[in-house]
Motif scaffolding. Structure first.
Motif, PDB file in Angstrom:
ATOM      1  N   TYR A  17      60.047  46.517  55.396  1.00 32.18           N
ATOM      2  CA  TYR A  17      60.041  47.174  56.698  1.00 32.18           C
ATOM      3  C   TYR A  17      59.331  48.508  56.534  1.00 32.18           C
ATOM      4  CZ  TYR A  17      62.313  47.905  61.325  1.00 32.18           C
ATOM      5  OH  TYR A  17      62.583  48.074  62.651  1.00 32.18           O
ATOM      6  N   ASN A  18      58.211  48.667  57.231  1.00 36.99           N
ATOM      7  CA  ASN A  18      57.481  49.926  57.199  1.00 36.99           C
ATOM      8  C   ASN A  18      57.744  50.694  58.483  1.00 36.99           C
ATOM      9  OD1 ASN A  18      55.666  51.853  56.080  1.00 36.99           O
ATOM     10  ND2 ASN A  18      54.057  51.108  57.447  1.00 36.99           N
ATOM     11  N   VAL A  19      58.635  51.670  58.411  1.00 36.16           N
ATOM     12  CA  VAL A  19      58.952  52.502  59.571  1.00 36.16           C
ATOM     13  C   VAL A  19      59.120  53.938  59.070  1.00 36.16           C
ATOM     14  CG1 VAL A  19      61.398  51.805  59.409  1.00 36.16           C
ATOM     15  CG2 VAL A  19      60.514  52.775  61.560  1.00 36.16           C
ATOM     16  N   PRO A  20      58.004  54.551  58.651  1.00 40.58           N
ATOM     17  CA  PRO A  20      58.069  55.827  57.935  1.00 40.58           C
ATOM     18  C   PRO A  20      58.709  56.955  58.723  1.00 40.58           C
ATOM     19  CG  PRO A  20      55.800  55.238  58.505  1.00 40.58           C
ATOM     20  CD  PRO A  20      56.633  54.037  58.763  1.00 40.58           C
ATOM     21  N   HIS A  21      58.565  56.973  60.054  1.00 42.61           N
ATOM     22  CA  HIS A  21      59.139  58.065  60.832  1.00 42.61           C
ATOM     23  C   HIS A  21      60.661  58.023  60.836  1.00 42.61           C
ATOM     24  CE1 HIS A  21      58.354  54.617  63.507  1.00 42.61           C
ATOM     25  NE2 HIS A  21      59.450  54.972  64.145  1.00 42.61           N
ATOM     26  N   LYS A  27      56.990  44.102  57.699  1.00 41.99           N
ATOM     27  CA  LYS A  27      56.951  44.371  59.131  1.00 41.99           C
ATOM     28  C   LYS A  27      56.522  45.815  59.314  1.00 41.99           C
ATOM     29  CE  LYS A  27      59.974  45.244  63.089  1.00 41.99           C
ATOM     30  NZ  LYS A  27      61.387  45.473  63.492  1.00 41.99           N
ATOM     31  N   ASP A  28      55.456  46.018  60.065  1.00 45.50           N
ATOM     32  CA  ASP A  28      54.948  47.371  60.280  1.00 45.50           C
ATOM     33  C   ASP A  28      55.353  47.863  61.664  1.00 45.50           C
ATOM     34  OD1 ASP A  28      53.379  49.774  59.768  1.00 45.50           O
ATOM     35  OD2 ASP A  28      52.065  48.964  61.321  1.00 45.50           O
ATOM     36  N   SER A  29      56.231  48.847  61.695  1.00 43.05           N
ATOM     37  CA  SER A  29      56.652  49.478  62.950  1.00 43.05           C
ATOM     38  C   SER A  29      56.219  50.926  63.000  1.00 43.05           C
ATOM     39  CB  SER A  29      58.172  49.381  63.104  1.00 43.05           C
ATOM     40  OG  SER A  29      58.586  48.048  63.250  1.00 43.05           O
ATOM     41  N   SER A  30      55.152  51.245  62.278  1.00 42.93           N
ATOM     42  CA  SER A  30      54.663  52.621  62.264  1.00 42.93           C
ATOM     43  C   SER A  30      54.110  53.021  63.628  1.00 42.93           C
ATOM     44  CB  SER A  30      53.568  52.787  61.204  1.00 42.93           C
ATOM     45  OG  SER A  30      52.397  52.061  61.567  1.00 42.93           O
ATOM     46  N   GLY A  31      53.625  52.044  64.395  1.00 39.96           N
ATOM     47  CA  GLY A  31      52.991  52.343  65.673  1.00 39.96           C
ATOM     48  C   GLY A  31      51.572  52.834  65.537  1.00 39.96           C
ATOM     49  N   LEU A  83      47.963  51.660  64.669  1.00 39.21           N
ATOM     50  CA  LEU A  83      47.167  50.453  64.493  1.00 39.21           C
ATOM     51  C   LEU A  83      46.203  50.584  63.319  1.00 39.21           C
ATOM     52  CD1 LEU A  83      46.457  47.617  65.485  1.00 39.21           C
ATOM     53  CD2 LEU A  83      44.803  48.667  67.054  1.00 39.21           C
ATOM     54  N   GLY A  84      45.668  51.764  63.113  1.00 40.27           N
ATOM     55  CA  GLY A  84      44.754  51.954  61.996  1.00 40.27           C
ATOM     56  C   GLY A  84      45.436  51.708  60.661  1.00 40.27           C
ATOM     57  N   ARG A  85      46.641  52.238  60.524  1.00 40.55           N
ATOM     58  CA  ARG A  85      47.371  52.019  59.267  1.00 40.55           C
ATOM     59  C   ARG A  85      47.795  50.563  59.125  1.00 40.55           C
ATOM     60  NH1 ARG A  85      51.098  57.356  57.916  1.00 40.55           N
ATOM     61  NH2 ARG A  85      49.394  58.877  58.045  1.00 40.55           N
ATOM     62  N   GLN A  86      48.173  49.942  60.242  1.00 38.24           N
ATOM     63  CA  GLN A  86      48.522  48.532  60.160  1.00 38.24           C
ATOM     64  C   GLN A  86      47.304  47.707  59.748  1.00 38.24           C
ATOM     65  OE1 GLN A  86      49.824  45.106  63.270  1.00 38.24           O
ATOM     66  NE2 GLN A  86      51.247  46.839  63.131  1.00 38.24           N
ATOM     67  N   ALA A  87      46.151  48.045  60.293  1.00 38.42           N
ATOM     68  CA  ALA A  87      44.928  47.318  59.932  1.00 38.42           C
ATOM     69  C   ALA A  87      44.631  47.451  58.446  1.00 38.42           C
ATOM     70  CB  ALA A  87      43.752  47.833  60.762  1.00 38.42           C
ATOM     71  N   SER A  88      44.934  48.615  57.875  1.00 40.10           N
ATOM     72  CA  SER A  88      44.693  48.785  56.436  1.00 40.10           C
ATOM     73  C   SER A  88      45.602  47.878  55.619  1.00 40.10           C
ATOM     74  CB  SER A  88      44.885  50.249  56.023  1.00 40.10           C
ATOM     75  OG  SER A  88      46.251  50.630  56.038  1.00 40.10           O
ATOM     76  N   LEU A  89      46.808  47.615  56.111  1.00 44.54           N
ATOM     77  CA  LEU A  89      47.705  46.665  55.447  1.00 44.54           C
ATOM     78  C   LEU A  89      47.186  45.240  55.611  1.00 44.54           C
ATOM     79  CD1 LEU A  89      51.170  48.128  56.554  1.00 44.54           C
ATOM     80  CD2 LEU A  89      50.099  48.354  54.304  1.00 44.54           C
ATOM     81  N   ILE A  90      46.727  44.920  56.820  1.00 42.88           N
ATOM     82  CA  ILE A  90      46.216  43.575  57.089  1.00 42.88           C
ATOM     83  C   ILE A  90      44.996  43.270  56.225  1.00 42.88           C
ATOM     84  CG2 ILE A  90      45.112  42.143  58.865  1.00 42.88           C
ATOM     85  CD1 ILE A  90      46.977  43.546  60.913  1.00 42.88           C
ATOM     86  N   ARG A  91      44.176  44.287  55.964  1.00 44.05           N
ATOM     87  CA  ARG A  91      42.959  44.073  55.170  1.00 44.05           C
ATOM     88  C   ARG A  91      43.242  43.642  53.743  1.00 44.05           C
ATOM     89  NH1 ARG A  91      40.968  48.647  57.906  1.00 44.05           N
ATOM     90  NH2 ARG A  91      41.364  50.013  56.107  1.00 44.05           N
ATOM     91  N   THR A  92      44.469  43.818  53.273  1.00 47.08           N
ATOM     92  CA  THR A  92      44.809  43.339  51.928  1.00 47.08           C
ATOM     93  C   THR A  92      44.799  41.819  51.869  1.00 47.08           C
ATOM     94  OG1 THR A  92      47.208  43.258  52.370  1.00 47.08           O
ATOM     95  CG2 THR A  92      46.293  45.352  51.546  1.00 47.08           C
ATOM     96  N   GLY A  93      44.858  41.161  53.037  1.00 44.08           N
ATOM     97  CA  GLY A  93      44.948  39.713  53.066  1.00 44.08           C
ATOM     98  C   GLY A  93      46.358  39.191  52.884  1.00 44.08           C
ATOM     99  N   LEU A  94      47.323  40.103  52.779  1.00 42.03           N
ATOM    100  CA  LEU A  94      48.727  39.727  52.597  1.00 42.03           C
ATOM    101  C   LEU A  94      49.433  39.688  53.949  1.00 42.03           C
ATOM    102  CD1 LEU A  94      49.281  41.996  49.491  1.00 42.03           C
ATOM    103  CD2 LEU A  94      49.108  39.486  49.482  1.00 42.03           C
ATOM    104  N   PRO A  95      50.525  38.948  54.057  1.00 41.18           N
ATOM    105  CA  PRO A  95      51.189  38.796  55.363  1.00 41.18           C
ATOM    106  C   PRO A  95      51.758  40.114  55.887  1.00 41.18           C
ATOM    107  CG  PRO A  95      51.855  37.039  53.876  1.00 41.18           C
ATOM    108  CD  PRO A  95      51.123  38.053  53.041  1.00 41.18           C
ATOM    109  N   VAL A  96      51.343  40.466  57.097  1.00 35.86           N
ATOM    110  CA  VAL A  96      51.825  41.651  57.794  1.00 35.86           C
ATOM    111  C   VAL A  96      52.339  41.205  59.156  1.00 35.86           C
ATOM    112  CG1 VAL A  96      51.215  43.894  58.783  1.00 35.86           C
ATOM    113  CG2 VAL A  96      50.215  43.173  56.590  1.00 35.86           C
TER     114      VAL A  96
END
Length: 294
Positions: A137-141, A165-169, A171-184
């Motif tokens: 769970y990615n919810v840094p705030h 699960k990315d709940s950072s809100g 989109l740029g940071r989420q896209a960087s996770l998605i670019r790893t090719g791993l499930p986000v």
């Protein structure tokens, strides 16, 4: 890493409460059956939207047990098993496995927990050994821990860890996770179509309590790569999803779900029901969704 099983919409279902603030299991069954009849493919029990942090260990365990029994293999079941103590997370996860859950969602250690990568890796390694696929769970705030692309790669090397699960809100940071090719998985209601277009593998969506028909239609359009239809549907959903994300999230989901016919009572104290003026704003913002979901 284990196989990712949770594509599409996973509804972070609101835990129903009665007028005394007790879990209303009759309404839980009623709501689950209605969502299942619409074709919701996955549920998160004891979710953040379902007030996990305001449930006792015993209540959360019972909610997972009963919810899993009601669903009975008709949809995927993810149980949130987050807790302050690692031993409690492991025990809750083993209980979820015994109940037949398909996976668990777990916050990183919070409230003065470790924030270094190795501490997070060690924690999820211990939890994953309990035997169920683990969604981080990615919810840094809220937690103070940020899952970076490099940390996600290390986490996905753990047997039984399956996604974040990315709940950072962001989109740029989420896209960087998605670019790893791993499930986000996207957990930010206001980013749903953008996350799907960017390659998010699944959704954990609290706002879908309010408008399950319309949310399912959006996901179906995205899965078909029919982005024009997805955009048209998002035009209907976006005002309420953005309003939810502005604040009073849980209270607003409970209130808006009542307006569209999927009520779960009032949220449990210390959260309070919304004032009349806020409910009026919700009703106006929902617009045609009240009719579409009726």
């Amino acid at each position: 890493m284990t196989e990712f099983l949770f594509s599409g919409l996973n509804l972070a279902i609101a835990t129903p409460f009665d007028t005394e603030g007790r879990i209303d299991y009759a309404r839980l069954e009623q709501n689950l059956e209605r969502y299942l009849a619409l074709g919701v493919p996955g549920f998160v029990l004891s979710s953040g939207t379902g007030m996990h942090v305001y449930l006792s260990r015993e209540e959360s365990d019972e909610l997972v047990r009963r919810g899993s029994r009601i669903i009975n293999g008709r949809a995927k079941v993810i149980a949130q098993t987050s807790a302050l103590l690692s031993s409690d997370v492991v025990a809750r996860t083993k209980h979820a496995a015994d109940c037949g859950a398909d996976g668990v969602m777990v916050l990183p250690p919070f409230f003065e927990g470790p924030t270094d990568d190795q501490g997070i890796i060690d924690f999820y390694t211990e939890v994953a050994a309990a035997g169920l696929p683990v969604i981080g769970y990615n919810v840094p705030h809220a937690v103070g821990v940020t899952v970076t692309p490099s940390l996600l790669q290390d986490l996905c090397a753990i047997p039984n860890f399956c996604a974040v699960k990315d709940s950072s809100g962001d989109l740029g940071r989420q896209a960087s996770l998605i670019r790893t090719g791993l499930p986000v998985m996207n957990g930010a209601d206001n980013l749903v179509p953008f996350a799907l277009f960017s390659g998010a593998r699944g959704l954990i969506w609290g706002g879908a309590n309010i408008a399950p028909r319309t949310c399912l239609a959006l996901v179906a359009a995205a899965e078909a790569r029919d982005w024009n239809t997805a955009r048209d549907i998002w035009t209907i959903l976006e005002p309420i999803m953005s309003l939810l994300w502005e604040g009073d999230y849980v209270q607003s989901v409970y209130a808006a779900a009542a307006l569209t016919g999927y009520g779960a009572g009032d949220p449990r104290k210390p959260l309070r029901g919304l004032p009349a003026e806020r409910i009026k704003t919700l009703r106006t913002t929902l617009g045609q969704l009240i009719e579409l979901e009726g």
